[in-house]
Design a protein around this motif. Structure first.
Motif: not given
Length: 127
Positions: A10-21, A28-33, A106-114
């Motif tokens: 995912s391009p987000f992994e590089v742009q934001i600086g995290y691993s999927r898991a 195994v800790f899986v990031a928000g997907t 949890i109800s919360a805003g996400l990074q992009h509206p879609e």
């Protein structure tokens, strides 16, 4: 301690600086997907389809880590619109029928509206 990083490309992994898991000490800790189809970088309109895509991405990361959906012990669902959440119930019920993990919505805003759902899990690597 051996730590292994899993990526989906995912391009987000590089742009934001995290691993999927991240695999560490049998966990195994899986990031928000979110629900992107990472092969096409498209996002379906429906929350249920986004949920299916997110779970498919999570399942692949878990398998790459030597685990799977049946070994998930904790899941967090984040949705901007809590009223839309019930559309995901059949999808998550089928995905976690064996594991029956502890879960929180949890109800919360996400990074992009879609983005209509984000899912994060913690799983064990079976011995």
């Amino acid at each position: 301690m051996v730590v292994r990083h899993i990526t989906t490309g995912s391009p987000f992994e590089v742009q934001i600086g995290y691993s999927r898991a991240v695999v560490s000490d049998g966990w195994v800790f899986v990031a928000g997907t979110t629900g992107y189809d990472y092969a096409t970088m498209t996002m379906p309109d429906s929350i249920a389809d986004q949920c299916r895509n997110a779970l498919a991405t999570i399942d692949k990361a878990l398998h790459d880590a030597g685990s799977g959906l049946d070994h998930v012990v904790r899941v967090n669902y984040i949705v901007p619109d809590a009223a839309a959440w019930p559309a995901c119930w059949p999808v998550v019920s089928a995905a976690f029928a064996t594991a029956r993990p502890a879960a929180t919505m949890i109800s919360a805003g996400l990074q992009h509206p879609e983005m209509k759902i984000e899912i994060e899990v913690t799983a064990r690597v079976p011995t």
